[in-house]
Design a protein around this motif. Structure first.
Motif, PDB file in Angstrom:
ATOM      1  N   LYS A 141      46.503  29.843  49.014  1.00  0.00           N
ATOM      2  CA  LYS A 141      45.661  28.634  48.887  1.00  0.00           C
ATOM      3  C   LYS A 141      44.738  29.225  47.479  1.00  0.00           C
ATOM      4  N   LYS A 142      44.708  27.975  46.579  1.00  0.00           N
ATOM      5  CA  LYS A 142      43.997  28.232  45.297  1.00  0.00           C
ATOM      6  C   LYS A 142      42.364  28.218  45.498  1.00  0.00           C
ATOM      7  N   GLU A 143      41.944  29.384  45.586  1.00  0.00           N
ATOM      8  CA  GLU A 143      40.114  29.402  45.760  1.00  0.00           C
ATOM      9  C   GLU A 143      39.688  29.338  44.402  1.00  0.00           C
ATOM     10  N   ASN A 144      38.442  29.071  44.434  1.00  0.00           N
ATOM     11  CA  ASN A 144      37.805  28.816  43.040  1.00  0.00           C
ATOM     12  C   ASN A 144      37.006  30.278  42.523  1.00  0.00           C
ATOM     13  N   LYS A 145      37.978  31.447  42.630  1.00  0.00           N
ATOM     14  CA  LYS A 145      37.722  32.686  42.216  1.00  0.00           C
ATOM     15  C   LYS A 145      38.715  32.917  41.108  1.00  0.00           C
ATOM     16  N   ILE A 146      38.399  34.181  40.549  1.00  0.00           N
ATOM     17  CA  ILE A 146      39.421  34.691  39.518  1.00  0.00           C
ATOM     18  C   ILE A 146      40.305  35.347  40.708  1.00  0.00           C
ATOM     19  N   GLN A 147      41.629  35.155  39.970  1.00  0.00           N
ATOM     20  CA  GLN A 147      42.722  35.373  40.750  1.00  0.00           C
ATOM     21  C   GLN A 147      43.157  36.889  40.045  1.00  0.00           C
ATOM     22  N   VAL A 148      43.206  38.085  40.559  1.00  0.00           N
ATOM     23  CA  VAL A 148      43.364  39.436  40.081  1.00  0.00           C
ATOM     24  C   VAL A 148      44.603  39.966  40.521  1.00  0.00           C
ATOM     25  N   VAL A 149      45.403  40.269  39.704  1.00  0.00           N
ATOM     26  CA  VAL A 149      46.596  41.058  39.878  1.00  0.00           C
ATOM     27  C   VAL A 149      46.320  42.463  39.604  1.00  0.00           C
ATOM     28  N   ILE A 150      46.441  43.394  40.613  1.00  0.00           N
ATOM     29  CA  ILE A 150      46.329  44.651  40.636  1.00  0.00           C
ATOM     30  C   ILE A 150      47.735  45.595  40.899  1.00  0.00           C
ATOM     31  N   ALA A 151      47.883  46.348  39.772  1.00  0.00           N
ATOM     32  CA  ALA A 151      49.251  47.006  39.691  1.00  0.00           C
ATOM     33  C   ALA A 151      48.988  48.032  38.714  1.00  0.00           C
ATOM     34  N   PRO A 152      49.660  49.140  38.706  1.00  0.00           N
ATOM     35  CA  PRO A 152      49.563  50.181  37.947  1.00  0.00           C
ATOM     36  C   PRO A 152      50.146  50.129  36.561  1.00  0.00           C
ATOM     37  N   THR A 153      51.104  49.177  36.136  1.00  0.00           N
ATOM     38  CA  THR A 153      51.867  49.145  34.992  1.00  0.00           C
ATOM     39  C   THR A 153      51.612  47.626  34.467  1.00  0.00           C
TER      40      THR A 153
END
Length: 109
Positions: free
Chosen positions: A3-15
């Motif tokens: 669900k697309k919330e009205n927030k910044i979508q953050v992808v967290i990965a090491p590389t």
């Protein structure tokens, strides 16, 4: 289903490669491309190559939340208005968890 919330979508990965793959999959999901390889073409390496004043969407594979508070505020304003903002980071500072929707490797399988 995401669900697309009205927030910044953050992808967290090491590389950066992992972050770009996840961002490409999110871009396909949100309809900005048909396949991940096409989505990879519209992902920017850093936020400096994106014009935030006229952006229809923001896809950036490397972002530093502590780099510029004003830029982070601008990204949040864009997301709050419904513009898709997806950024990739190595780690998310605790103070930005409230305004972020996080994704990790393995979330989009």
């Amino acid at each position: 289903m995401i669900k697309k919330e009205n927030k910044i979508q953050v992808v967290i990965a090491p590389t950066a490669q992992e972050r770009e793959k996840l961002i490409a999959r999110l871009a396909v999901y949100h309809g900005f491309a048909r396949i991940a390889s096409d989505a990879a073409k519209i992902i920017r390496k850093d936020l400096y190559s994106v014009d935030l004043a006229t952006a229809y969407f923001v896809l950036c594979s490397s972002y530093n939340f502590r780099g510029s508070v004003i830029t982070t505020q601008r990204l949040y304003e864009l997301a709050a208005r419904g513009i898709c903002v997806i950024v990739g980071v190595k780690s998310l500072p605790r103070e930005y968890e409230l305004i972020s929707q996080t994704f990790y490797p393995g979330d989009l399988r």
